[in-house]
Every structure is written in C-alpha cells, then in structure tokens.
Write an enzyme that holds these catalytic residues in place. Sequence first.
Site, PDB file in Angstrom:
ATOM      1  N   ASN A   1       0.811  -1.212   0.000  1.00  0.00           N
ATOM      2  CA  ASN A   1       0.000   0.000   0.000  1.00  0.00           C
ATOM      3  C   ASN A   1       0.850   1.271   0.000  1.00  0.00           C
ATOM      4  O   ASN A   1       1.720   1.444   0.855  1.00  0.00           O
ATOM      5  CB  ASN A   1      -0.919  -0.016   1.239  1.00  0.00           C
ATOM      6  CG  ASN A   1      -2.067   0.947   1.114  1.00  0.00           C
ATOM      7  OD1 ASN A   1      -2.464   1.300   0.006  1.00  0.00           O
ATOM      8  ND2 ASN A   1      -2.606   1.370   2.250  1.00  0.00           N
TER       9      ASN A   1
ATOM     10  N   GLU B   1      -5.223  -4.533  19.078  1.00  0.00           N
ATOM     11  CA  GLU B   1      -4.197  -4.647  18.026  1.00  0.00           C
ATOM     12  C   GLU B   1      -3.167  -3.529  18.127  1.00  0.00           C
ATOM     13  O   GLU B   1      -3.529  -2.374  18.381  1.00  0.00           O
ATOM     14  CB  GLU B   1      -4.905  -4.592  16.668  1.00  0.00           C
ATOM     15  CG  GLU B   1      -3.952  -4.692  15.496  1.00  0.00           C
ATOM     16  CD  GLU B   1      -4.678  -4.541  14.163  1.00  0.00           C
ATOM     17  OE1 GLU B   1      -5.907  -4.735  14.117  1.00  0.00           O
ATOM     18  OE2 GLU B   1      -4.007  -4.229  13.172  1.00  0.00           O
TER      19      GLU B   1
ATOM     20  N   TYR C   1      -6.867   7.921  12.613  1.00  0.00           N
ATOM     21  CA  TYR C   1      -6.754   6.563  12.081  1.00  0.00           C
ATOM     22  C   TYR C   1      -8.052   5.736  12.211  1.00  0.00           C
ATOM     23  O   TYR C   1      -8.609   5.624  13.301  1.00  0.00           O
ATOM     24  CB  TYR C   1      -5.604   5.770  12.763  1.00  0.00           C
ATOM     25  CG  TYR C   1      -5.670   4.351  12.273  1.00  0.00           C
ATOM     26  CD1 TYR C   1      -5.202   4.039  11.012  1.00  0.00           C
ATOM     27  CD2 TYR C   1      -6.315   3.359  13.011  1.00  0.00           C
ATOM     28  CE1 TYR C   1      -5.361   2.774  10.487  1.00  0.00           C
ATOM     29  CE2 TYR C   1      -6.477   2.084  12.500  1.00  0.00           C
ATOM     30  CZ  TYR C   1      -5.997   1.815  11.238  1.00  0.00           C
ATOM     31  OH  TYR C   1      -6.164   0.571  10.714  1.00  0.00           O
TER      32      TYR C   1
ATOM     33  N   ASP D   1      -8.033  -1.418  17.058  1.00  0.00           N
ATOM     34  CA  ASP D   1      -6.661  -1.212  16.588  1.00  0.00           C
ATOM     35  C   ASP D   1      -6.131   0.112  17.143  1.00  0.00           C
ATOM     36  O   ASP D   1      -6.662   1.180  16.824  1.00  0.00           O
ATOM     37  CB  ASP D   1      -6.682  -1.169  15.047  1.00  0.00           C
ATOM     38  CG  ASP D   1      -5.296  -1.227  14.429  1.00  0.00           C
ATOM     39  OD1 ASP D   1      -4.314  -1.059  15.174  1.00  0.00           O
ATOM     40  OD2 ASP D   1      -5.215  -1.433  13.201  1.00  0.00           O
TER      41      ASP D   1
ATOM     42  N   GLU E   1       1.112  -6.809  11.359  1.00  0.00           N
ATOM     43  CA  GLU E   1       0.821  -6.451   9.963  1.00  0.00           C
ATOM     44  C   GLU E   1       1.997  -5.762   9.288  1.00  0.00           C
ATOM     45  O   GLU E   1       2.074  -5.746   8.063  1.00  0.00           O
ATOM     46  CB  GLU E   1      -0.446  -5.592   9.874  1.00  0.00           C
ATOM     47  CG  GLU E   1      -0.310  -4.240  10.514  1.00  0.00           C
ATOM     48  CD  GLU E   1      -1.608  -3.441  10.498  1.00  0.00           C
ATOM     49  OE1 GLU E   1      -2.670  -4.024  10.700  1.00  0.00           O
ATOM     50  OE2 GLU E   1      -1.519  -2.221  10.279  1.00  0.00           O
TER      51      GLU E   1
ATOM     52  N   HIS F   1      -3.556  -9.966   8.226  1.00  0.00           N
ATOM     53  CA  HIS F   1      -3.918  -8.631   7.758  1.00  0.00           C
ATOM     54  C   HIS F   1      -4.762  -8.737   6.488  1.00  0.00           C
ATOM     55  O   HIS F   1      -4.460  -9.543   5.608  1.00  0.00           O
ATOM     56  CB  HIS F   1      -2.620  -7.871   7.455  1.00  0.00           C
ATOM     57  CG  HIS F   1      -2.791  -6.425   7.181  1.00  0.00           C
ATOM     58  ND1 HIS F   1      -2.196  -5.800   6.119  1.00  0.00           N
ATOM     59  CD2 HIS F   1      -3.484  -5.473   7.847  1.00  0.00           C
ATOM     60  CE1 HIS F   1      -2.513  -4.514   6.125  1.00  0.00           C
ATOM     61  NE2 HIS F   1      -3.284  -4.288   7.177  1.00  0.00           N
TER      62      HIS F   1
ATOM     63  N   HIS G   1     -14.791  -3.769   9.410  1.00  0.00           N
ATOM     64  CA  HIS G   1     -14.398  -2.518  10.062  1.00  0.00           C
ATOM     65  C   HIS G   1     -15.600  -1.622  10.287  1.00  0.00           C
ATOM     66  O   HIS G   1     -16.143  -1.073   9.328  1.00  0.00           O
ATOM     67  CB  HIS G   1     -13.448  -1.726   9.168  1.00  0.00           C
ATOM     68  CG  HIS G   1     -12.052  -2.241   9.144  1.00  0.00           C
ATOM     69  ND1 HIS G   1     -11.021  -1.531   8.583  1.00  0.00           N
ATOM     70  CD2 HIS G   1     -11.508  -3.384   9.611  1.00  0.00           C
ATOM     71  CE1 HIS G   1      -9.905  -2.225   8.698  1.00  0.00           C
ATOM     72  NE2 HIS G   1     -10.172  -3.363   9.310  1.00  0.00           N
TER      73      HIS G   1
ATOM     74  N   ARG H   1      -0.385 -11.248  12.913  1.00  0.00           N
ATOM     75  CA  ARG H   1      -1.125 -10.492  11.885  1.00  0.00           C
ATOM     76  C   ARG H   1      -0.406 -10.399  10.543  1.00  0.00           C
ATOM     77  O   ARG H   1      -0.708  -9.513   9.739  1.00  0.00           O
ATOM     78  CB  ARG H   1      -1.347  -9.062  12.395  1.00  0.00           C
ATOM     79  CG  ARG H   1      -2.210  -8.958  13.598  1.00  0.00           C
ATOM     80  CD  ARG H   1      -3.632  -8.668  13.286  1.00  0.00           C
ATOM     81  NE  ARG H   1      -3.884  -7.424  12.606  1.00  0.00           N
ATOM     82  CZ  ARG H   1      -4.682  -7.291  11.555  1.00  0.00           C
ATOM     83  NH1 ARG H   1      -5.276  -8.342  11.022  1.00  0.00           N
ATOM     84  NH2 ARG H   1      -4.885  -6.102  11.008  1.00  0.00           N
TER      85      ARG H   1
ATOM     86  N   HIS I   1      -3.135   1.094  16.527  1.00  0.00           N
ATOM     87  CA  HIS I   1      -2.243   1.540  15.444  1.00  0.00           C
ATOM     88  C   HIS I   1      -0.941   2.122  15.976  1.00  0.00           C
ATOM     89  O   HIS I   1      -0.503   3.208  15.572  1.00  0.00           O
ATOM     90  CB  HIS I   1      -2.969   2.520  14.514  1.00  0.00           C
ATOM     91  CG  HIS I   1      -2.700   2.244  13.063  1.00  0.00           C
ATOM     92  ND1 HIS I   1      -1.959   3.068  12.267  1.00  0.00           N
ATOM     93  CD2 HIS I   1      -3.060   1.207  12.279  1.00  0.00           C
ATOM     94  CE1 HIS I   1      -1.887   2.570  11.041  1.00  0.00           C
ATOM     95  NE2 HIS I   1      -2.546   1.425  11.020  1.00  0.00           N
TER      96      HIS I   1
ATOM     97  N   GLU J   1      -9.190 -10.607   8.879  1.00  0.00           N
ATOM     98  CA  GLU J   1      -9.685  -9.262   8.554  1.00  0.00           C
ATOM     99  C   GLU J   1     -10.149  -9.289   7.104  1.00  0.00           C
ATOM    100  O   GLU J   1      -9.411  -9.713   6.216  1.00  0.00           O
ATOM    101  CB  GLU J   1      -8.544  -8.255   8.719  1.00  0.00           C
ATOM    102  CG  GLU J   1      -8.919  -6.825   8.433  1.00  0.00           C
ATOM    103  CD  GLU J   1      -7.724  -5.883   8.632  1.00  0.00           C
ATOM    104  OE1 GLU J   1      -6.572  -6.306   8.401  1.00  0.00           O
ATOM    105  OE2 GLU J   1      -7.959  -4.727   9.025  1.00  0.00           O
TER     106      GLU J   1
END
Length: 408
Positions: free
Chosen positions: A37, A241, A160, A215, A267, A317, A122, A288, A217, A344
Amino acid sequence: MKITDAKVFIGGPKKNYVTLKIMTDQGIYGLGDATLNNRETLTAAYLKDYLVQCLIGKDPRQSEDIWQYFYRGAYFRRGPIAMAAFGAIDMALWDIKAKIAGLPLYQLFGGKSREGALVYAHATGADLAHLLDSIANYVEQGYKAVRVQCGIPGMPQESYGVSSKGATDKDFITSFTGSVPKEEIWDTDKYVRYMPTVFERIRERFGDDLKILHDVHHRLLPREAAAFAKTIEPFNLFWLEDPTPAEDQASLRLLRQHSTIPIAIGEVFNSIYDCHQLIQQELIDFIRVAVTYAGGITHVKRIVDLAGLHHVRTGFHGAPSHSPISMAAQHHLNVWAPNFGIQEYLVLGTPECDALFPSEHKLEDGLFYVSDAPGLGVDFDEALAGQYEYEQGFHPVTRLADGTVWNY
Ligand code: KDG
Ligand code: MG
C-alpha cells in the site's frame, strides 16, 4: 515444465493492485499479488527489473527452491518491498502447483480444519452514534466480529480508522491520495479517557456475544498501553491490536504482566525473524502477518506452524489494499490452519472488482467459504486491467498537538 514469461500489472477499481501473472509452457498460469500500500510502483519495479528475468526457464513446481533462490540470492535480505515481490511469485507458483494437481489450494496444505472461517469487518464512526450505526449495519449482515474505531471528542475527526463518510465506507484506510501526505493530530490522553466509554456502550447495545476488536495503530507507550489494557479488560475484547510500536518487543512484557487482554500484532512484519521472539515468548495471542508482504505462502506457513506451537492463532492482515488474489491465498490457509483465529476482510466484492478478479469464493453470515476450483480459485481479466491507471497515494503523517511527529 518451464516458466516462459511473467507479466506485472498495476491498477484496479480505486486501488493500485500489483498483479503478477506467471505463464508456463503447458498453458497453465499462476497469479500473485505484490500490492504494498502506497509503495506499489516499487514492488512492481523489483519484479520487472530484477526477478522476472530470473524466473524464465525455471520449473514452476520448485517453489521452495525458487523462494530460497530469491531470498538468499538477494544478499540484502528481508524488507517489505523484496518480501512482497517474492510473495507474489510464491503465490503464483502455489496457484500453478494446485492447478496441476487439479485441487483447491487448501488440499495441498492438508485439507480443511473448518468449512467457513470467521472474518471481521471494520465499523467506523466520526462519533459514537455513527459508530453504533456502523456496527449495527454489520451485525444485520450476519457478521459475528467487528473492529471498532471511533472519533474522539476534541480530536480531529478523521484520525486513524475513522471515517465521516458513513457506516458503509470501506476505503477509508487506504484511500490516501495526493503528492504529499496529509497530516493528522493525535492526543493520547483524550483517547485513553474516551475509548473505554465507547466499549461500554457497544457492550450495552450489542450484548456479550459480539466479538469486538480494536486497533491502537502503534500509538501508545508501553506503560500507557498496559494501563489502557487494564481499564478496558471488563469489556472482553476479542483483541487489542498494535498497542505499541512493535520495534521494542520486550516492552510487551509490561502489558502482559498487567492484563490478560488478547494482543494482536504483525501487519508490518515481513519475516519470521520479526516475530519469532514474540511468538516463542508468548507475548502475543494473534499473529497479523500477510502473505502479501511476508514472503508469500511458503514463508507465512512457516510462521503459522511456529505460532501453533505457542498457542498463538492467526489473524492475517486484510486491509482493502490486498487484492482478491492474496486474500484468496489467506482464505485457503484459514480453512486449513489448525491454529486459525480470525481473518480481517473488507468486502472487496464491488462489481468492478469481481469483474477484474472473477471467483466463486463467498462470504456468508460472517464466515468465508473458499470454492473448490483448482488453485487459488481466482482469475484475472488482463483486458479489463488495462482500463485502470496508477494513482499515487501516501499514508498520513501523525503529529502530537505540539507538532512532534508520532506513529501513524
Ligand atoms: O496500509 C496501512 C493499512 O493497511 C493499515 O493502516 C491497516 O492497520 C490496519 C489494519 O489493521 O487493517
Ligand atoms: Mg492494523
């Protein structure tokens, strides 16, 4: 059997999917996903400029040897770009192998341990009311597990995982375009004060059975994460997470000493060397990693096997940047893995995406069922791929209110 050619494509409906297609002299081809990404052109260039030429003439059935050849041969090992490029090759070779056998991929791992594999969606809301609507929307569709991210009063709304576009927005964690990153402000004190009230309201409204995930993050310091975990323990989360940045893995011991909340991390990892200590010291509950940037099926399966020895379950992930090809590879691992936990999964099935990547895989009542088509069970329409163009994007950069750069 020999590899005759390999092509790399970038693009997709509102996505920069990097798709690899490996052709053989027997007419069978394999597909892989190298999407990293917001750095998509780099994995595509690694494949096109360095790896594809080395594949020509190799026997595609020698997937282990080809993996080792690229991993050890690169000399400068690991890193997300290289591992995503090797991962795409590896996925395509497993696809070919299973097509030769005429079997769905999961049969090559040892068959199914379950029919449908649990997924989570999500839910997001700029405020609590919108978040509750978003959760309700998923619960009505039959989801049994939902990740919840909520706007925090006093913090800019779109930090986020938070979308102000409504309950069904699915692209909010990947649609960052522009020639420089946008910036967000983060306030730890406001977050740790408000989030427990969010979990309380979710439990009140949806009861004890809904699996709630969240999450952080990577945004808390170890002591803050330990205190936060203790505070939210009564709400019985399925997982917390990335509570802290995972570079300092020993710091997770502090969290473990203070709370029994299940921890999910990985992830951003791209090899077994990033997570073997976390797994062997039993500092996490869910791993993850993704087949996309952790070296493909060959390498991720090693991680899953190690995790199984230490009561660590999978939670691969599956952000929307993964194409249906890598998601299919993960879904095949999910129905096989004895230590499967959850997947996920952000419904990729728009008509445009289904047309580009046709498959018979299906989601029903919050469980994912892989089809029995040979290989990964996903095809790729090259002609359609030509209509999509690459669009540059960046992850946002996070700052504290005083301007200090923080973890995105
Ligand atoms: O590219 C970054 C995203 O994949 C990441 O922010 C998503 O944290 C994420 C998640 O859990 O899906
Ligand atoms: Mg995450």
